[in-house]
Structure formats: structure tokens, C-alpha cells
Design a protein around this motif. Structure first.
Motif, PDB file in Angstrom:
ATOM      1  N   PHE A 115       0.803  -1.229   0.000  1.00 62.58           N
ATOM      2  CA  PHE A 115       0.000   0.000   0.000  1.00 62.58           C
ATOM      3  C   PHE A 115       0.837   1.281   0.000  1.00 62.58           C
ATOM      4  CE2 PHE A 115      -2.806  -3.192   1.794  1.00 62.58           C
ATOM      5  CZ  PHE A 115      -3.991  -2.940   1.144  1.00 62.58           C
ATOM      6  N   GLY A 116       2.100   1.201   0.375  1.00 65.56           N
ATOM      7  CA  GLY A 116       2.935   2.396   0.429  1.00 65.56           C
ATOM      8  C   GLY A 116       2.822   3.178   1.718  1.00 65.56           C
ATOM      9  N   VAL A 117       2.147   2.650   2.727  1.00 62.16           N
ATOM     10  CA  VAL A 117       2.065   3.309   4.030  1.00 62.16           C
ATOM     11  C   VAL A 117       3.378   3.041   4.757  1.00 62.16           C
ATOM     12  CG1 VAL A 117       0.866   3.376   6.257  1.00 62.16           C
ATOM     13  CG2 VAL A 117      -0.441   3.089   4.126  1.00 62.16           C
ATOM     14  N   GLU A 118       4.009   4.099   5.234  1.00 60.40           N
ATOM     15  CA  GLU A 118       5.306   3.970   5.897  1.00 60.40           C
ATOM     16  C   GLU A 118       5.148   3.944   7.413  1.00 60.40           C
ATOM     17  OE1 GLU A 118       8.170   6.791   4.483  1.00 60.40           O
ATOM     18  OE2 GLU A 118       7.546   6.519   2.407  1.00 60.40           O
ATOM     19  N   PHE A 119       6.115   3.321   8.086  1.00 59.14           N
ATOM     20  CA  PHE A 119       6.123   3.219   9.540  1.00 59.14           C
ATOM     21  C   PHE A 119       7.432   3.804  10.051  1.00 59.14           C
ATOM     22  CE2 PHE A 119       3.158   0.135   7.979  1.00 59.14           C
ATOM     23  CZ  PHE A 119       2.078   0.278   8.827  1.00 59.14           C
ATOM     24  N   SER A 120       7.347   4.963  10.697  1.00 54.28           N
ATOM     25  CA  SER A 120       8.549   5.639  11.183  1.00 54.28           C
ATOM     26  C   SER A 120       9.213   4.807  12.278  1.00 54.28           C
ATOM     27  CB  SER A 120       8.205   7.037  11.700  1.00 54.28           C
ATOM     28  OG  SER A 120       7.254   6.969  12.747  1.00 54.28           O
ATOM     29  N   ASP A 121      10.531   4.814  12.281  1.00 55.89           N
ATOM     30  CA  ASP A 121      11.373   4.093  13.247  1.00 55.89           C
ATOM     31  C   ASP A 121      11.273   2.570  13.136  1.00 55.89           C
ATOM     32  OD1 ASP A 121      12.355   6.513  14.337  1.00 55.89           O
ATOM     33  OD2 ASP A 121      10.548   6.690  15.575  1.00 55.89           O
ATOM     34  N   HIS A 122      10.781   2.077  12.016  1.00 62.74           N
ATOM     35  CA  HIS A 122      10.737   0.628  11.774  1.00 62.74           C
ATOM     36  C   HIS A 122      12.173   0.133  11.592  1.00 62.74           C
ATOM     37  CE1 HIS A 122      10.020  -3.186   9.725  1.00 62.74           C
ATOM     38  NE2 HIS A 122       8.776  -3.128  10.198  1.00 62.74           N
ATOM     39  N   PRO A 123      12.532  -1.031  12.146  1.00 61.07           N
ATOM     40  CA  PRO A 123      13.924  -1.488  12.058  1.00 61.07           C
ATOM     41  C   PRO A 123      14.373  -1.929  10.664  1.00 61.07           C
ATOM     42  CG  PRO A 123      12.577  -3.152  13.135  1.00 61.07           C
ATOM     43  CD  PRO A 123      11.707  -1.937  12.960  1.00 61.07           C
ATOM     44  N   ASP A 124      13.440  -2.281   9.764  1.00 57.25           N
ATOM     45  CA  ASP A 124      13.826  -2.759   8.420  1.00 57.25           C
ATOM     46  C   ASP A 124      12.685  -2.554   7.443  1.00 57.25           C
ATOM     47  OD1 ASP A 124      15.244  -3.981   6.356  1.00 57.25           O
ATOM     48  OD2 ASP A 124      14.559  -5.989   6.913  1.00 57.25           O
ATOM     49  N   LEU A 125      12.331  -1.313   7.173  1.00 60.18           N
ATOM     50  CA  LEU A 125      11.194  -1.030   6.302  1.00 60.18           C
ATOM     51  C   LEU A 125      11.599  -1.178   4.840  1.00 60.18           C
ATOM     52  CD1 LEU A 125       8.213  -0.315   6.518  1.00 60.18           C
ATOM     53  CD2 LEU A 125       8.844   2.073   6.218  1.00 60.18           C
TER      54      LEU A 125
END
Length: 157
Positions: A115-125
Motif C-alpha cells: 500500500f505504500g504506508v510507511e512506519f517511522s522508526d521501523h527497524p527494516d522497512l
């Protein structure tokens, strides 16, 4: 429930549903973990591109293109809870739940990939299903329909 959760709580046959403000998402999940919702059993996304005026409870945030859906489980008290978070297309970023629920690492990567939704501070996005050089996000409603060639990493086409 105490803590920063907002908006409507409705009961269904499979548990309670809460609409949570995007800026309170992480704090709400942390508070719920303290209350016994120790397991995140699912985290996914819905693209409502073609339903911009869909009905949401009156005290929920305004409907946005994307909706993040998080299903939590309290095994000790046999409770289920679904969180619904509105995510605008022009700022599709949420904080990661990895520090609260490490099992969400792959689920967040899948939502990012599809979907292209990002997750800030994710360890391996990074992409998890599509090749790293793939352009676009296949589960978006505006993704072009058509034949998609099968691609294998490192294969000569």
C-alpha cells in the motif's frame, strides 16, 4: 479503558472496534498492552480510494483514503479488540509498533510493500513480497490493472 484512545467503541460478534486518532495511535497501543492486550494478531490496511465519503462514527476522525486495521488479543481475559486508524494519502506515515509488539515487523513491511504506508522508526522497512526494484504498490486501488510478468530475483529475462 483509560489512556489516550479516542472515538467510538462498538461491539461486534468478534470483539470491540475502536476508531483511534492517528496522532494517538502508538500511545493507545502502549496503553492497551498495559491493560492486557499483549498480542497483535493482525495489522493490515484498506484502500478506500473509491469510497471517500464512507460512513464512520460521528466522533471518529474524518474518513481518509487509507485505513490501518490492527487486531489485538488479550488471552488472559479472552478479549479481542480491533483498532481502525484513518491515514491520509498525502502523509501516509504512522509510528511502528515494533517496540510494543515485535511480531508486527513483517506485517508493517507488507503494508508498506502493498500500500505504500510507511512506519517511522521501523527497524527494516523494506519490501517483503515484491522485488526491491518494483515500482508502485500493487494493492492500491489506483494501481494499473493488467498483466504483471512473473519476475525472479537474479533471473535473465
Amino acid at each position: 479503558m483509560s489512556g489516550p484512545t479516542t472515538a467510538t467503541a462498538t461491539g461486534t460478534g468478534t470483539g470491540e472496534v475502536r476508531h483511534v486518532a492517528r496522532d494517538e495511535y502508538l500511545a493507545t497501543v502502549k496503553s492497551l498492552a498495559d491493560e492486557g492486550y499483549a498480542m497483535c494478531i493482525d495489522l493490515t490496511c484498506v484502500d478506500y480510494l473509491e469510497l471517500p465519503g464512507r460512513h464512520l462514527p460521528d466522533d471518529a476522525e474524518a474518513a481518509q483514503r487509507f485505513e490501518l486495521v490492527v487486531n489485538l488479543l488479550d488471552m488472559r481475559n479472552r478479549r479481542r479488540l480491533r483498532l481502525r486508524v484513518q491515514v491520509p494519502a498525502d502523509d501516509a506515515v504512522l509510528p511502528t509498533l515494533f517496540d510494543v509488539h515485535p511480531g508486527t515487523e513483517a506485517m508493517e513491511r507488507e503494508v508498506f510493500d502493498m500500500f505504500g504506508v510507511e512506519f517511522s522508526d521501523h527497524p527494516d522497512l523494506t519490501r517483503i513480497l515484491m522485488p526491491e526494484d518494483w515500482v508502485g504498490h500493487p494493492l492500491r486501488k489506483d494501481y494499473e490493472i493488467g498483466r504483471i510478468p512473473v519476475q525472479f530475483k537474479g533471473a535473465n529475462a
